[in-house]
Design an enzyme around this catalytic site. Structure first.
Site, mmCIF file in Angstrom:
data_model
loop_
_atom_site.group_PDB
_atom_site.id
_atom_site.type_symbol
_atom_site.label_atom_id
_atom_site.label_comp_id
_atom_site.label_asym_id
_atom_site.label_seq_id
_atom_site.Cartn_x
_atom_site.Cartn_y
_atom_site.Cartn_z
ATOM 1 N N GLY A 189 39.340 40.730 43.402
ATOM 2 C CA GLY A 189 38.109 40.972 42.656
ATOM 3 C C GLY A 189 36.885 40.744 43.524
ATOM 4 O O GLY A 189 36.487 41.611 44.311
ATOM 5 N N GLY A 190 36.300 39.557 43.409
ATOM 6 C CA GLY A 190 35.031 39.250 44.080
ATOM 7 C C GLY A 190 34.948 39.677 45.539
ATOM 8 O O GLY A 190 33.976 40.325 45.950
ATOM 9 N N GLU A 207 48.706 37.136 38.736
ATOM 10 C CA GLU A 207 47.362 36.577 38.836
ATOM 11 C C GLU A 207 47.245 35.346 37.936
ATOM 12 O O GLU A 207 47.006 35.484 36.732
ATOM 13 C CB GLU A 207 46.327 37.610 38.388
ATOM 14 C CG GLU A 207 46.335 38.880 39.211
ATOM 15 C CD GLU A 207 45.002 39.599 39.133
ATOM 16 O OE1 GLU A 207 44.417 39.834 40.203
ATOM 17 O OE2 GLU A 207 44.528 39.910 38.030
ATOM 18 N N HIS A 231 45.331 43.315 32.797
ATOM 19 C CA HIS A 231 44.533 42.282 33.463
ATOM 20 C C HIS A 231 44.202 41.190 32.447
ATOM 21 O O HIS A 231 43.978 41.474 31.274
ATOM 22 C CB HIS A 231 43.257 42.897 34.045
ATOM 23 C CG HIS A 231 42.549 41.953 34.954
ATOM 24 N ND1 HIS A 231 41.783 40.910 34.479
ATOM 25 C CD2 HIS A 231 42.530 41.856 36.302
ATOM 26 C CE1 HIS A 231 41.317 40.221 35.511
ATOM 27 N NE2 HIS A 231 41.761 40.764 36.626
ATOM 28 N N GLY A 291 38.457 34.375 39.977
ATOM 29 C CA GLY A 291 37.008 34.213 40.002
ATOM 30 C C GLY A 291 36.563 32.759 40.057
ATOM 31 O O GLY A 291 35.390 32.458 39.853
ATOM 32 N N GLU A 317 41.619 39.622 31.844
ATOM 33 C CA GLU A 317 40.341 39.813 31.136
ATOM 34 C C GLU A 317 40.508 40.775 29.972
ATOM 35 O O GLU A 317 39.880 40.637 28.927
ATOM 36 C CB GLU A 317 39.272 40.296 32.129
ATOM 37 C CG GLU A 317 38.851 39.169 33.066
ATOM 38 C CD GLU A 317 38.437 39.604 34.465
ATOM 39 O OE1 GLU A 317 38.133 40.797 34.663
ATOM 40 O OE2 GLU A 317 38.430 38.738 35.362
ATOM 41 N N ASN A 335 39.685 45.357 42.885
ATOM 42 C CA ASN A 335 39.342 45.476 41.467
ATOM 43 C C ASN A 335 37.842 45.214 41.363
ATOM 44 O O ASN A 335 37.410 44.068 41.374
ATOM 45 C CB ASN A 335 40.152 44.445 40.657
ATOM 46 C CG ASN A 335 39.824 44.508 39.181
ATOM 47 O OD1 ASN A 335 39.087 45.384 38.729
ATOM 48 N ND2 ASN A 335 40.375 43.571 38.424
ATOM 49 N N TRP A 336 37.079 46.308 41.291
ATOM 50 C CA TRP A 336 35.611 46.157 41.263
ATOM 51 C C TRP A 336 35.141 45.605 39.917
ATOM 52 O O TRP A 336 34.003 45.185 39.784
ATOM 53 C CB TRP A 336 34.929 47.505 41.552
ATOM 54 C CG TRP A 336 35.150 48.035 42.941
ATOM 55 C CD1 TRP A 336 35.825 47.437 43.963
ATOM 56 C CD2 TRP A 336 34.669 49.295 43.459
ATOM 57 N NE1 TRP A 336 35.802 48.245 45.085
ATOM 58 C CE2 TRP A 336 35.101 49.389 44.804
ATOM 59 C CE3 TRP A 336 33.926 50.350 42.931
ATOM 60 C CZ2 TRP A 336 34.818 50.480 45.614
ATOM 61 C CZ3 TRP A 336 33.642 51.453 43.731
ATOM 62 C CH2 TRP A 336 34.081 51.516 45.060
ATOM 63 N N LYS A 337 36.010 45.643 38.917
ATOM 64 C CA LYS A 337 35.631 45.205 37.560
ATOM 65 C C LYS A 337 34.357 45.930 37.127
ATOM 66 O O LYS A 337 34.154 47.077 37.509
ATOM 67 C CB LYS A 337 35.484 43.673 37.503
ATOM 68 C CG LYS A 337 36.728 42.968 38.033
ATOM 69 C CD LYS A 337 36.742 41.488 37.747
ATOM 70 C CE LYS A 337 38.011 40.873 38.344
ATOM 71 N NZ LYS A 337 38.143 39.443 38.043
ATOM 72 N N SER A 342 41.189 34.835 43.600
ATOM 73 C CA SER A 342 40.386 34.279 44.693
ATOM 74 C C SER A 342 40.954 34.551 46.088
ATOM 75 O O SER A 342 40.832 33.721 46.990
ATOM 76 C CB SER A 342 40.153 32.777 44.483
ATOM 77 O OG SER A 342 39.454 32.558 43.268
HETATM 78 P P1 PGA Z 1 39.092 37.407 42.014
HETATM 79 O O1 PGA Z 1 39.684 38.382 40.883
HETATM 80 O O2 PGA Z 1 39.608 37.918 43.318
HETATM 81 O O3 PGA Z 1 37.589 37.530 41.892
HETATM 82 O O4 PGA Z 1 39.590 36.039 41.706
HETATM 83 C C1 PGA Z 1 40.975 38.878 40.962
HETATM 84 C C2 PGA Z 1 41.261 39.745 39.778
HETATM 85 O O5 PGA Z 1 40.796 39.405 38.677
HETATM 86 O O6 PGA Z 1 41.940 40.787 39.895
#
Ligand code: PGA
Length: 253
Positions: A236-237, A169, A97, A175, A99, A9-11, A215
């Site tokens: 994500g990250g 999640e 998600h 994050g 977010e 997930n590059w966001k 994470s």
């Molecule tokens: P993260 O994000 O790996 O940076 O914790 C995961 C996500 O939000 O899908």
């Protein structure tokens, strides 16, 4: 056999050129992918065509959008429809998600509409669920997540449900560098599967891939993905660094 998925997930990160390089680097790496493995790049909208084009001939690699509209088409300025995504070669869409739930007020009901329109267009939803920290601290995470499933997914038929990928999640782990332990992940994934089994039967529940997100990194992926009810991750990250994500891909069981 359930699909095991490493989903990036590059966001809202990377320029077009950085996205191109990341995809190229990952596609050039060596993996020993099994028949039931899949790697998914969740790229920002303006890069989807580029990434779709790159993975076209790469077996087991595909592209995800990070959202889609709950409307079919028409006067909805700024929106992107499921049909549009499919027409450019997108296979998955990340829906719900945390977010999007938090910053864009996406409710379980709205997500049910998005799930429906994605399925109508043969776009596979990666449906995200997960609890915030205060719910985890109150130890009511099981019922919290169950409501998310119930209100967004349980109107579906068994055949429709089987088209869906679920991503658990925990918001407190996104994050933050604070990962759920593999035992915590397994416990929740087993709970989610039991909730699915109660509604749709064991056989259906056993076919659904449930990814863990929050994470995930090269150093912990193997242990988390190794749990019996964890079928890969939504990352994500650590998906923004080719060397990290390559290790995560190699951690699929
Ligand atoms: P993260 O994000 O790996 O940076 O914790 C995961 C996500 O939000 O899908």
């Amino acid at each position: 056999m359930r699909k095991q998925i490493a989903a990036a997930n590059w966001k809202m990160n990377l320029t077009y050129q950085q996205g191109e390089k990341l995809a190229d680097d990952l596609l050039a790496s060596q993996y020993e992918l099994k028949a039931n493995h899949e790697v998914v790049f969740g790229a920002p909208f303006p890069y989807l065509t580029m990434v779709a084009d790159k993975v076209k001939n790469a077996e087991k690699f595909s592209v995800a959008a990070q959202n889609c509209s709950n409307k079919k088409s028409g006067a909805y300025t700024g929106e992107t429809s499921a049909e549009m995504l499919v027409s450019i070669g997108v296979k998955y869409v990340i829906l719900g998600h945390s977010e999007r739930r938090e910053y864009f007020n996406e409710s379980n009901q709205l997500l049910a509409e998005k799930i429906n329109i994605a399925l109508e267009n043969k776009l596979t939803p990666i449906f995200c669920c997960g609890e915030p920290l205060n719910i985890r601290e109150a130890e009511t995470q099981n019922s919290f997540v169950e409501v998310q499933l119930r209100e967004s997914l349980f109107h579906l038929s068994a055949d429709q449900l089987k088209q869906i990928v679920i991503a658990y999640e925990p918001i407190w782990a996104i994050g933050t560098g604070k990962t759920a332990t593999s035992a915590q992940a397994q416990e929740m994934h087993a709970h989610l599967r039991s909730v699915l089994a109660a509604q749709y039967g064991k056989e259906v529940a056993n076919e659904i891939s449930i990814l863990y997100g929050g994470s995930v990194k090269a150093a912990n992926a193997k242990e988390i993905f190794g749990m019996p009810d964890v079928d890969g991750g939504l990352v994500g990250g650590a998906s923004l660094v080719a060397a990290e994500f390559a290790v995560i891909i190699r951690s699929l069981k």
